[in-house]
Write a protein that holds these residues in place. Structure first.
Motif, PDB file in Angstrom:
ATOM      1  N   CYS A  54     -22.578 -31.159 -49.543  1.00  0.00           N
ATOM      2  CA  CYS A  54     -23.425 -30.034 -49.162  1.00  0.00           C
ATOM      3  C   CYS A  54     -24.128 -30.306 -47.830  1.00  0.00           C
ATOM      4  CB  CYS A  54     -24.450 -29.748 -50.255  1.00  0.00           C
ATOM      5  SG  CYS A  54     -23.718 -29.068 -51.760  1.00  0.00           S
ATOM      6  N   GLN A  85     -21.642 -29.684 -45.279  1.00  0.00           N
ATOM      7  CA  GLN A  85     -21.399 -28.244 -45.150  1.00  0.00           C
ATOM      8  C   GLN A  85     -22.421 -27.587 -44.228  1.00  0.00           C
ATOM      9  OE1 GLN A  85     -18.796 -26.849 -45.943  1.00  0.00           O
ATOM     10  NE2 GLN A  85     -19.044 -24.730 -46.587  1.00  0.00           N
ATOM     11  N   ASN A 101     -21.345 -27.404 -40.770  1.00  0.00           N
ATOM     12  CA  ASN A 101     -20.213 -26.526 -40.474  1.00  0.00           C
ATOM     13  C   ASN A 101     -20.639 -25.171 -39.921  1.00  0.00           C
ATOM     14  OD1 ASN A 101     -18.208 -28.336 -41.193  1.00  0.00           O
ATOM     15  ND2 ASN A 101     -18.207 -27.705 -43.341  1.00  0.00           N
ATOM     16  N   THR A 159     -24.080 -23.210 -55.599  1.00  0.00           N
ATOM     17  CA  THR A 159     -22.629 -23.365 -55.418  1.00  0.00           C
ATOM     18  C   THR A 159     -22.259 -24.798 -55.040  1.00  0.00           C
ATOM     19  OG1 THR A 159     -22.453 -22.696 -53.089  1.00  0.00           O
ATOM     20  CG2 THR A 159     -22.326 -20.955 -54.708  1.00  0.00           C
ATOM     21  N   VAL A 214     -22.413 -25.869 -50.950  1.00  0.00           N
ATOM     22  CA  VAL A 214     -23.174 -24.703 -50.530  1.00  0.00           C
ATOM     23  C   VAL A 214     -22.437 -23.964 -49.419  1.00  0.00           C
ATOM     24  CG1 VAL A 214     -25.402 -25.699 -51.135  1.00  0.00           C
ATOM     25  CG2 VAL A 214     -24.501 -26.017 -48.822  1.00  0.00           C
ATOM     26  N   ASP A 215     -22.756 -22.690 -49.288  1.00  0.00           N
ATOM     27  CA  ASP A 215     -22.292 -21.912 -48.154  1.00  0.00           C
ATOM     28  C   ASP A 215     -23.271 -22.134 -47.002  1.00  0.00           C
ATOM     29  OD1 ASP A 215     -22.662 -19.109 -46.599  1.00  0.00           O
ATOM     30  OD2 ASP A 215     -20.575 -19.352 -47.201  1.00  0.00           O
ATOM     31  N   SER A 216     -22.765 -22.478 -45.828  1.00  0.00           N
ATOM     32  CA  SER A 216     -23.630 -22.804 -44.691  1.00  0.00           C
ATOM     33  C   SER A 216     -24.601 -21.676 -44.364  1.00  0.00           C
ATOM     34  CB  SER A 216     -22.774 -23.116 -43.459  1.00  0.00           C
ATOM     35  OG  SER A 216     -21.874 -24.157 -43.713  1.00  0.00           O
ATOM     36  N   ASP A 222     -25.602 -19.322 -46.359  1.00  0.00           N
ATOM     37  CA  ASP A 222     -26.542 -19.170 -47.460  1.00  0.00           C
ATOM     38  C   ASP A 222     -27.704 -20.148 -47.291  1.00  0.00           C
ATOM     39  OD1 ASP A 222     -27.660 -18.257 -49.813  1.00  0.00           O
ATOM     40  OD2 ASP A 222     -26.341 -19.411 -51.128  1.00  0.00           O
ATOM     41  N   CYS A 268     -22.618 -15.374 -54.815  1.00  0.00           N
ATOM     42  CA  CYS A 268     -21.660 -15.870 -53.824  1.00  0.00           C
ATOM     43  C   CYS A 268     -20.672 -14.790 -53.417  1.00  0.00           C
ATOM     44  CB  CYS A 268     -20.909 -17.080 -54.364  1.00  0.00           C
ATOM     45  SG  CYS A 268     -19.810 -16.686 -55.731  1.00  0.00           S
ATOM     46  N   ARG A 282     -16.367 -15.207 -54.357  1.00  0.00           N
ATOM     47  CA  ARG A 282     -15.398 -15.582 -53.322  1.00  0.00           C
ATOM     48  C   ARG A 282     -14.151 -16.238 -53.877  1.00  0.00           C
ATOM     49  NH1 ARG A 282     -19.253 -17.790 -48.379  1.00  0.00           N
ATOM     50  NH2 ARG A 282     -20.411 -15.845 -48.102  1.00  0.00           N
ATOM     51  N   CYS A 283     -14.322 -17.111 -54.874  1.00  0.00           N
ATOM     52  CA  CYS A 283     -13.136 -17.766 -55.440  1.00  0.00           C
ATOM     53  C   CYS A 283     -12.194 -16.736 -56.036  1.00  0.00           C
ATOM     54  CB  CYS A 283     -13.553 -18.790 -56.491  1.00  0.00           C
ATOM     55  SG  CYS A 283     -14.354 -20.257 -55.818  1.00  0.00           S
ATOM     56  N   ARG A 335     -22.221 -22.020 -59.811  1.00  0.00           N
ATOM     57  CA  ARG A 335     -23.584 -21.534 -59.589  1.00  0.00           C
ATOM     58  C   ARG A 335     -24.451 -21.673 -60.839  1.00  0.00           C
ATOM     59  NH1 ARG A 335     -24.828 -18.809 -55.089  1.00  0.00           N
ATOM     60  NH2 ARG A 335     -26.465 -17.608 -56.130  1.00  0.00           N
TER      61      ARG A 335
END
Length: 261
Positions: A28, A31, A34, A147, A150-152, A154, A203, A206-207, A218
């Motif tokens: 994370c 991430q 990124n 998640t 993590v999503d950057s 987010d 999220c 997305r998957c 999550r």
């Protein structure tokens, strides 16, 4: 979560931030880097005093925001998060390991008996181990970035909320609603297990949009109905035992899981 806002406090013009890693893969934290297009803008708003991933310098005594990745698995880690809570105005946990105990949490059941199954004498380097638990089981947490990883963007959104305040609501609904809005087909119709029907939304599914079932990273939604989910599994020919086993990956220490059994 307390909803604490650093913008409402008397703090230095540039908030001082520390980033700490506990039991995790450090994915994370990687991430976060990124978000190349936005990273310099973000770093320009904060004073990073300590980042365990990038430097071996000691943690400072004073800071405003503590970002924590990883589960609490030792007495030392437990003491660390308590110190972070005492010193920081805002605590942000990132990733499944910090928010739900994640993969380390899978070992929580019968944990105290496990070391003896591997070691005749537990190495001192392991420290005083405790059953894996999320950070919020030890201290109050102000903001979460869920998640795995993590999503950057987010993370940036949550950091902005911590720094400047926000009335944005944290979703508690389950993922299935997002799938319907995205008009994606349901895996249960194909007799395939998907944890979206009990997993906390946020999220954008997305998957599932990429053709992969939700694995629940999550964590359980507060609105999840586990008995009803098990009935849905039976109705669609998905083994209930597989559903319960899959839940353990990111929810092993969630009291709601034990209460539903």
């Amino acid at each position: 979560m307390s909803g604490y806002c650093i913008a409402c406090q008397e703090k230095p013009a540039t908030p001082r931030v520390v980033v700490v890693g506990l039991a995790s893969c450090f994915g994370c934290q990687l991430q976060i880097t990124n978000a190349e297009a936005h990273l310099l803008d973000v770093l320009g708003q904060i004073d990073v005093r300590y980042w365990q991933l990038t430097s071996s310098d000691p943690m400072p005594e004073e800071f405003d925001v503590a970002v924590i990745e990883g589960a609490v698995t030792t007495e030392e880690a437990e003491a660390t998060v308590r110190q972070l809570r005492e010193r920081a105005g805002v605590v942000i946990t990132i990733g499944a390991c910090a928010t739900t105990a994640g993969i380390p949490g899978m070992a929580a059941a019968g944990f105290l008996e496990r070391p003896a199954q591997v070691y005749a004498h537990v190495p001192e380097a392991c420290g005083e181990m405790i059953a894996p638990r999320p950070v919020q089981a030890v201290i109050d947490v102000d903001f979460e970035v869920r998640t795995c990883p993590v999503d950057s963007l987010d993370f940036i959104d949550v950091l902005q909320r911590a720094l400047y305040g926000s009335n944005k609501a944290v979703p508690t609904r389950t993922m299935c609603g997002d799938c319907k809005r995205n008009e994606t087909s349901c895996f249960f119709g194909k007799q395939q297990l998907c944890l979206g029907l009990v997993t906390r939304a946020g999220c954008g599914a997305r998957c599932v949009n990429l053709g992969r079932p939700c694995n629940g990273c999550r964590g359980l939604s507060p609105d999840a109905n586990l008995p009803s989910a098990r009935e849905a599994c039976e109705r669609y020919g998905v083994p209930v035992a597989d559903f319960d086993k899959a839940l353990e990956m990111f929810n092993q220490v969630n009291p709601a899981l034990a209460a539903s059994e």
